[in-house]
Design an enzyme around this catalytic site. Structure first.
Site, PDB file in Angstrom:
ATOM      1  N   CYS A   2     -15.751 -12.432 112.810  1.00  0.00           N
ATOM      2  CA  CYS A   2     -16.729 -13.439 112.410  1.00  0.00           C
ATOM      3  C   CYS A   2     -16.433 -14.716 113.199  1.00  0.00           C
ATOM      4  CB  CYS A   2     -16.627 -13.749 110.924  1.00  0.00           C
ATOM      5  SG  CYS A   2     -16.729 -12.304 109.892  1.00  0.00           S
ATOM      6  N   ARG A  28     -18.850 -12.171 120.212  1.00  0.00           N
ATOM      7  CA  ARG A  28     -18.004 -11.450 119.262  1.00  0.00           C
ATOM      8  C   ARG A  28     -18.779 -10.362 118.510  1.00  0.00           C
ATOM      9  NH1 ARG A  28     -14.326 -13.657 115.887  1.00  0.00           N
ATOM     10  NH2 ARG A  28     -12.709 -14.765 116.978  1.00  0.00           N
ATOM     11  N   TRP A  75     -19.529 -10.553 110.616  1.00  0.00           N
ATOM     12  CA  TRP A  75     -19.372  -9.141 110.972  1.00  0.00           C
ATOM     13  C   TRP A  75     -18.898  -8.499 109.675  1.00  0.00           C
ATOM     14  CZ3 TRP A  75     -19.702  -6.140 115.511  1.00  0.00           C
ATOM     15  CH2 TRP A  75     -19.045  -4.914 115.483  1.00  0.00           C
ATOM     16  N   ASN A  99     -13.544 -16.514 107.700  1.00  0.00           N
ATOM     17  CA  ASN A  99     -13.201 -15.353 108.540  1.00  0.00           C
ATOM     18  C   ASN A  99     -11.986 -14.696 107.913  1.00  0.00           C
ATOM     19  OD1 ASN A  99     -15.057 -16.240 110.315  1.00  0.00           O
ATOM     20  ND2 ASN A  99     -13.632 -16.639 112.002  1.00  0.00           N
ATOM     21  N   GLY A 100     -11.948 -13.375 107.902  1.00  0.00           N
ATOM     22  CA  GLY A 100     -10.758 -12.699 107.394  1.00  0.00           C
ATOM     23  C   GLY A 100     -11.082 -11.867 106.174  1.00  0.00           C
ATOM     24  N   GLU A 481      -9.796  11.445 129.728  1.00  0.00           N
ATOM     25  CA  GLU A 481     -10.085  10.021 129.528  1.00  0.00           C
ATOM     26  C   GLU A 481      -9.386   9.168 130.595  1.00  0.00           C
ATOM     27  OE1 GLU A 481     -12.146   8.359 128.027  1.00  0.00           O
ATOM     28  OE2 GLU A 481     -11.314   6.366 127.709  1.00  0.00           O
ATOM     29  N   LYS A 485     -11.358   6.700 133.073  1.00  0.00           N
ATOM     30  CA  LYS A 485     -11.059   5.260 133.174  1.00  0.00           C
ATOM     31  C   LYS A 485     -10.830   4.873 134.626  1.00  0.00           C
ATOM     32  CE  LYS A 485     -12.096   3.871 130.140  1.00  0.00           C
ATOM     33  NZ  LYS A 485     -12.596   4.529 128.981  1.00  0.00           N
ATOM     34  N   GLU A 488     -14.167   4.983 136.714  1.00  0.00           N
ATOM     35  CA  GLU A 488     -15.228   4.006 136.474  1.00  0.00           C
ATOM     36  C   GLU A 488     -14.854   2.591 136.888  1.00  0.00           C
ATOM     37  OE1 GLU A 488     -16.535   3.906 132.393  1.00  0.00           O
ATOM     38  OE2 GLU A 488     -14.518   4.127 131.645  1.00  0.00           O
ATOM     39  N   HIS A 504      -5.436  28.377 138.018  1.00  0.00           N
ATOM     40  CA  HIS A 504      -6.684  29.132 138.190  1.00  0.00           C
ATOM     41  C   HIS A 504      -7.604  28.490 139.224  1.00  0.00           C
ATOM     42  CE1 HIS A 504      -5.562  31.713 134.905  1.00  0.00           C
ATOM     43  NE2 HIS A 504      -5.315  30.644 134.158  1.00  0.00           N
ATOM     44  N   LYS A 605     -22.904  -1.336 129.612  1.00  0.00           N
ATOM     45  CA  LYS A 605     -22.129  -1.143 128.376  1.00  0.00           C
ATOM     46  C   LYS A 605     -22.893  -0.252 127.401  1.00  0.00           C
ATOM     47  CE  LYS A 605     -18.685  -1.700 125.657  1.00  0.00           C
ATOM     48  NZ  LYS A 605     -17.539  -0.848 125.988  1.00  0.00           N
TER      49      LYS A 605
HETATM   50  C1  F6R Z   1     -16.424   4.815 129.370  1.00  0.00           C
HETATM   51  C2  F6R Z   1     -17.562   4.363 128.616  1.00  0.00           C
HETATM   52  C3  F6R Z   1     -18.743   5.253 128.500  1.00  0.00           C
HETATM   53  C4  F6R Z   1     -19.198   5.307 127.042  1.00  0.00           C
HETATM   54  C5  F6R Z   1     -20.477   6.132 126.900  1.00  0.00           C
HETATM   55  C6  F6R Z   1     -20.908   6.262 125.464  1.00  0.00           C
HETATM   56  O1  F6R Z   1     -15.405   3.866 129.386  1.00  0.00           O
HETATM   57  O2  F6R Z   1     -17.558   3.290 128.082  1.00  0.00           O
HETATM   58  O3  F6R Z   1     -18.456   6.519 128.968  1.00  0.00           O
HETATM   59  O4  F6R Z   1     -18.160   5.862 126.285  1.00  0.00           O
HETATM   60  O5  F6R Z   1     -21.517   5.520 127.628  1.00  0.00           O
HETATM   61  O6  F6R Z   1     -21.129   5.009 124.899  1.00  0.00           O
HETATM   62  P1  F6R Z   1     -21.192   4.841 123.319  1.00  0.00           P
HETATM   63  O7  F6R Z   1     -19.841   5.140 122.785  1.00  0.00           O
HETATM   64  O8  F6R Z   1     -21.602   3.410 123.106  1.00  0.00           O
HETATM   65  O9  F6R Z   1     -22.218   5.813 122.830  1.00  0.00           O
END
Ligand code: F6R
Length: 610
Positions: A2, A28, A75, A99-100, A481, A485, A488, A504, A605
């Site tokens: 928050c 936030r 939030w 907040n909290g 993963e 990471k 990307e 294989h 994002k």
């Molecule tokens: C990788 C990443 C993406 C998301 C994917 C799904 O670091 O951020 O692969 O994980 O686009 O996004 P959400 O979780 O928001 O459905």
């Protein structure tokens, strides 16, 4: 999560300082917002659910001539996001933003209700305004009432309080949640985060835990919780606002990696019974869930990797047949779902088109659905029959880190819950698993110490063009993963494989130009097998980064190889620990390459297109 702002002074318009401050806290994330100002001897509150624009639309319709006010973006923690539950909360002349979390909220609420108090919201915050008002009615001064209130409150908080009967002051206090004051000659600003008020002054005072500050237009006094006067000096802050939003970290991604102990802790907080024998998911109807005999999980990207870990947990702890499928595939495949199926859609944003479409498709079959998301009012939360929210807080870096670990911990809790409901584990077994979960934040905290070591190590590895990540069992998804990471944010080609699969085919790729990252926690089944895979790679000249919790010596490590020692942890929770070094490795390699880490090329994002 928050945000708080406050203003007292005549130099500017209170309305715009509050609104602009809230806007600067927008990053936030929030689900509702509100302000309170004092006009004459009346505290006026204006609140709105949803976007700040909704609040602004209301503010645009009114003239505010008050020299004092407080504001908040919420939030939701206690009580769903709604206008009623939005802050400020008022009892009589007292208005509060907070907040909290008030941990002893139920006890205090009961106590007050027995004394005749009437509560209107579902929030923990309302006990604060109610208590202050109670003490004032009991004859205490405003200052003493605030101190007496926080003497009773347990938990974490940053709070600002207005009193319409003493309209010249704001009282502020904090414990474990930040609160700062910025000052000019004849005005004072208050905020939970420096960026909200930095444009007005860079003379910043940081409140310490249990401080009480009384802010008036041209004076400010500080007290401890025994009402002794204390001195707090201002500091000149020369950071630019963007830097401060990142709390001093160079990138949001690095900040978010470091937030993981807190994010995991917040996600499990309040989910276990006091005796640690059961998991509490109030949203579930146990009767609807107990007959589930098959689970289909659907997700994309990092959320998909968290779901693969979820499959291990669900099958191992609750013994439910579980499948995981990429959402973009699930929708068009005509999956066979029956009335005892539960479909789980996992998404940080809750808005990913592939995942929400897959969820809608599943709903057509009449199955029960569960959304696991980090954004409360998101599409997936709204469309699912049941919802479990991760409490990672806003994730800003495009590469998902803290959302991932919180998703994993939700799967762990869900597995225990379903294991108990289905009676495949007893309370004793649940207690052992729950105790491991309660301890895990501290272990994640320890593994964050690897930051500097991996930064150093990245010097030797950032110029390679390809990487392979290997893992087995519950840590195979961490290999996927780790590779994602790296791809990307550094744009280096990387692949994750189940280590047993190397022979294989992929082993043909191994030579001295191919670093191989092993995810090798010291467990009973896989560790020895991974050592055998290690020998196979070594024999073909590959360069190795060996991530392990085993303290045994590794004679086989050659000169160019590196061992990353991680802390020990239960096997089922180990992905929460092995995730940390792979996140750091990707981050530091990308940082050396100078890529745009928080907004890598071609990525968004939230992916709202199919
Ligand atoms: C990788 C990443 C993406 C998301 C994917 C799904 O670091 O951020 O692969 O994980 O686009 O996004 P959400 O979780 O928001 O459905």
């Amino acid at each position: 999560m928050c945000g708080i702002v406050g203003y007292v002074g005549l130099a500017r318009k209170t309305k715009s300082v509050l609104y602009e401050g809230l806007k600067r806290l927008e990053y936030r994330g929030y689900d509702s917002a509100g302000i309170c100002y004092i006009d004459g001897n009346k505290n006026t509150v204006i609140k709105s659910e949803g976007k700040l624009e909704n609040l602004n639309a209301k503010l645009n319709k009114i003239e505010i001539n008050s020299p004092i006010g407080i504001g908040h973006t919420r939030w939701a923690t206690h009580g769903k996001p709604s206008e009623l539950n939005a802050h400020p909360h008022s009892t009589g002349p007292i208005s509060v933003v907070h907040n909290g979390i008030v941990e002893n909220f139920y006890e205090l609420k009961n106590e007050l209700e027995q004394k005749g108090a009437k509560f209107y919201s579902d929030t923990d915050t309302e006990v604060i305004s109610q208590l202050i008002f109670y003490f004032i009615n009991d004859g205490k001064s405003f200052e003493d009432s605030v101190i007496a209130t926080f003497d009773k409150i347990q938990g974490s908080y940053a709070v600002a309080v207005l009193n319409a009967d003493e309209p010249d002051k704001i009282i502020a206090t904090r414990r474990f949640s930040p609160l700062v004051i910025a000052k000019n000659d004849d005005e004072l600003f208050l905020a939970s985060d420096i960026p909200a008020i930095l444009p007005y002054s860079n003379e910043i005072i940081f409140l310490e835990d249990n401080d009480f500050a009384v802010l008036k237009k041209n004076s400010i006094e500080f007290y401890d919780n025994k009402k002794n006067k204390v001195e707090r000096k201002s500091k000149k802050i020369n950071w630019d606002p963007v830097m401060i939003e990142k709390a001093g970290y160079r990138h949001y991604m690095l900040k978010e990696i470091h937030e993981q102990p807190r994010a995991v802790f917040d996600t499990i907080r309040g989910r276990f019974s006091d005796d640690f024998e059961t998991v509490i998911f109030n949203d579930f109807d146990e009767n609807l869930i107990k007959d589930v005999s098959r689970i289909s999980i659907t997700a994309c990207g990092t959320s998909y990797h968290a779901s693969l870990i979820g499959k291990y947990m669900l099958e191992s702890i609750s013994r439910i047949n579980t499948q995981v499928e990429l959402a973009s595939e699930f929708k068009y495949r005509e999956p066979v779902l029956d009335s005892n199926s539960l479909v789980i859609a996992v998404s940080q944003s809750g808005e990913t088109a592939d995942t929400s479409e897959a969820l809608l498709e599943a709903k057509k079959s009449g199955v029960k659905t569960l959304g696991i998301t980090n954004v409360e009012l998101s599409k997936i939360s709204r469309e699912s029959d049941f919802v479990i929210n991760t409490k990672a807080g806003p994730e800003i870096g495009v590469a998902s880190t803290k959302a991932f670990t919180t998703q994993v911990v939700v799967f762990y809790m869900l597995s225990i819950y379903l294991g108990l409901v289905r009676k495949v584990i007893d309370k004793k077994a649940a207690k052992k698993l729950i105790k491991d979960a309660v301890a895990v934040s501290k272990i994640i905290q320890k593994s964050l110490k690897l930051d500097d070591e991996i930064k150093e190590l990245s010097k030797d590895f950032y110029s390679y063009k390809n990487f392979i990540y290997l893992g087995r069992g519950i840590n195979y998804p961490i290999a996927l993963e780790g590779a994602l990471k790296l791809k990307e944010i550094s744009y280096i080609h990387a692949e994750g494989y189940a280590a047993g699969e190397m022979k294989h085919g992929p082993i043909a790729l191994i030579d001295e130009n191919m670093p191989v990252v092993f995810i090798a926690p010291d467990d009973e089944i896989y560790y020895k097998k991974l050592l055998a895979n290690f020998e196979e790679i070594k024999a073909r000249g590959g360069r190795i980064i060996f991530i392990t919790s085993s303290s045994g010596s590794l004679e086989i490590l050659g000169e160019g190889d590196r061992k990353i020692q991680i802390p020990k942890c239960s096997n089922l929770l180990s992905p929460l620990i092995t995730a940390i070094p792979v996140q750091f490795l990707a981050y530091h390699i990308a940082n050396r390459l100078g890529t745009d880490i928080d907004q890598p090329r071609n990525l968004a994002k939230v992916v709202t297109v199919e």
